[in-house]
Design a protein around this motif. Sequence first.
Motif, PDB file in Angstrom:
ATOM      1  N   MET A 285      53.211  90.188 -47.231  1.00 22.16           N
ATOM      2  CA  MET A 285      52.144  90.901 -47.926  1.00 22.16           C
ATOM      3  C   MET A 285      50.757  90.418 -47.496  1.00 22.16           C
ATOM      4  O   MET A 285      50.559  89.233 -47.250  1.00 22.16           O
ATOM      5  CB  MET A 285      52.322  90.674 -49.433  1.00 22.16           C
ATOM      6  N   GLN A 286      49.838  91.367 -47.431  1.00 23.58           N
ATOM      7  CA  GLN A 286      48.417  91.077 -47.215  1.00 23.58           C
ATOM      8  C   GLN A 286      47.639  91.683 -48.381  1.00 23.58           C
ATOM      9  O   GLN A 286      48.083  92.664 -48.968  1.00 23.58           O
ATOM     10  CB  GLN A 286      47.925  91.725 -45.919  1.00 23.58           C
ATOM     11  N   LYS A 287      46.490  91.121 -48.683  1.00 21.80           N
ATOM     12  CA  LYS A 287      45.591  91.759 -49.640  1.00 21.80           C
ATOM     13  C   LYS A 287      44.450  92.346 -48.827  1.00 21.80           C
ATOM     14  O   LYS A 287      43.836  91.644 -48.020  1.00 21.80           O
ATOM     15  CB  LYS A 287      45.059  90.776 -50.666  1.00 21.80           C
TER      16      LYS A 287
ATOM     17  N   ASP B  80      41.067  97.056 -54.002  1.00 25.44           N
ATOM     18  CA  ASP B  80      42.019  96.025 -53.585  1.00 25.44           C
ATOM     19  C   ASP B  80      43.439  96.572 -53.617  1.00 25.44           C
ATOM     20  O   ASP B  80      43.876  97.142 -54.624  1.00 25.44           O
ATOM     21  CB  ASP B  80      41.934  94.812 -54.519  1.00 25.44           C
TER      22      ASP B  80
ATOM     23  N   ALA C   4      47.544  95.475 -52.287  1.00 29.10           N
ATOM     24  CA  ALA C   4      48.523  94.639 -51.619  1.00 29.10           C
ATOM     25  C   ALA C   4      49.207  95.551 -50.616  1.00 29.10           C
ATOM     26  O   ALA C   4      49.598  96.665 -50.956  1.00 29.10           O
ATOM     27  CB  ALA C   4      49.523  94.085 -52.620  1.00 29.10           C
TER      28      ALA C   4
ATOM     29  N   LEU D  48      57.542  94.492 -51.308  1.00 30.59           N
ATOM     30  CA  LEU D  48      56.128  94.340 -51.659  1.00 30.59           C
ATOM     31  C   LEU D  48      55.962  94.101 -53.160  1.00 30.59           C
ATOM     32  O   LEU D  48      55.197  93.217 -53.561  1.00 30.59           O
ATOM     33  CB  LEU D  48      55.315  95.559 -51.204  1.00 30.59           C
TER      34      LEU D  48
ATOM     35  N   ILE E 238      54.263  90.705 -54.747  1.00 35.60           N
ATOM     36  CA  ILE E 238      53.110  90.753 -55.664  1.00 35.60           C
ATOM     37  C   ILE E 238      53.440  89.959 -56.925  1.00 35.60           C
ATOM     38  O   ILE E 238      52.644  89.137 -57.389  1.00 35.60           O
ATOM     39  CB  ILE E 238      52.741  92.211 -56.023  1.00 35.60           C
TER      40      ILE E 238
ATOM     41  N   THR F 221      53.598  86.041 -56.370  1.00 33.13           N
ATOM     42  CA  THR F 221      52.376  85.277 -56.120  1.00 33.13           C
ATOM     43  C   THR F 221      51.708  84.855 -57.413  1.00 33.13           C
ATOM     44  O   THR F 221      51.112  83.780 -57.479  1.00 33.13           O
ATOM     45  CB  THR F 221      51.331  86.078 -55.305  1.00 33.13           C
TER      46      THR F 221
ATOM     47  N   TYR G   6      47.954  88.378 -58.567  1.00 32.02           N
ATOM     48  CA  TYR G   6      47.502  89.759 -58.738  1.00 32.02           C
ATOM     49  C   TYR G   6      48.260  90.434 -59.865  1.00 32.02           C
ATOM     50  O   TYR G   6      49.400  90.081 -60.171  1.00 32.02           O
ATOM     51  CB  TYR G   6      47.735  90.581 -57.456  1.00 32.02           C
TER      52      TYR G   6
ATOM     53  N   CYS H 190      51.239 100.527 -49.643  1.00 32.36           N
ATOM     54  CA  CYS H 190      50.014 100.089 -50.314  1.00 32.36           C
ATOM     55  C   CYS H 190      50.144 100.224 -51.834  1.00 32.36           C
ATOM     56  O   CYS H 190      50.381 101.324 -52.347  1.00 32.36           O
ATOM     57  CB  CYS H 190      48.832 100.921 -49.843  1.00 32.36           C
TER      58      CYS H 190
ATOM     59  N   VAL I 110      46.099  96.672 -56.681  1.00 30.75           N
ATOM     60  CA  VAL I 110      46.150  95.433 -57.463  1.00 30.75           C
ATOM     61  C   VAL I 110      44.759  95.102 -57.988  1.00 30.75           C
ATOM     62  O   VAL I 110      43.750  95.610 -57.501  1.00 30.75           O
ATOM     63  CB  VAL I 110      46.703  94.245 -56.642  1.00 30.75           C
TER      64      VAL I 110
END
Length: 151
Positions: free
Chosen positions: A2-4, A89, A91, A110, A114, A117, A120, A147, A150
Amino acid sequence: MMQKEQLASCWLAYVEVKGPYGDNYQPALETLFLWADKHGLSGGQCIFVYMDDVETTPPQDCRTRVGLSVPEDTQAEGSIETMFLPGGDYATLRKMITDSSQYPLYWQQLQQEISETGDYQFDFERPCFELYHSIDEENDICDTSICIAVK
């Protein structure tokens, strides 16, 4: 992994498909791209917006907006509609999809990342979507970002 990302808002021209996610998208894509070609708009980015939560909505009632990014002043006609897709924003999980059966697995991955972590919260005010960076129709490979909004 995952990326933000901070994603920009955009306008979409779309055809809405009702029913189980993943079903009957091809006719909607054909309608959308015929219309886009006719209006010189086929260069936009392909985005599938998922309007309903599969946990609380029966599959036959789920709505997908099969869309293409377009200028704000684009005029819709016939079965083509337009919508504003809010930025902010998200994720994201970017994958090379080689089989449609992979989509649900990557959505689950995903969502799990989320949740794990703890950094978020899901933003249910904005829809989630698939953003297609490129599509190789000949080899059936899609470079896709999943996508989820978040906060």
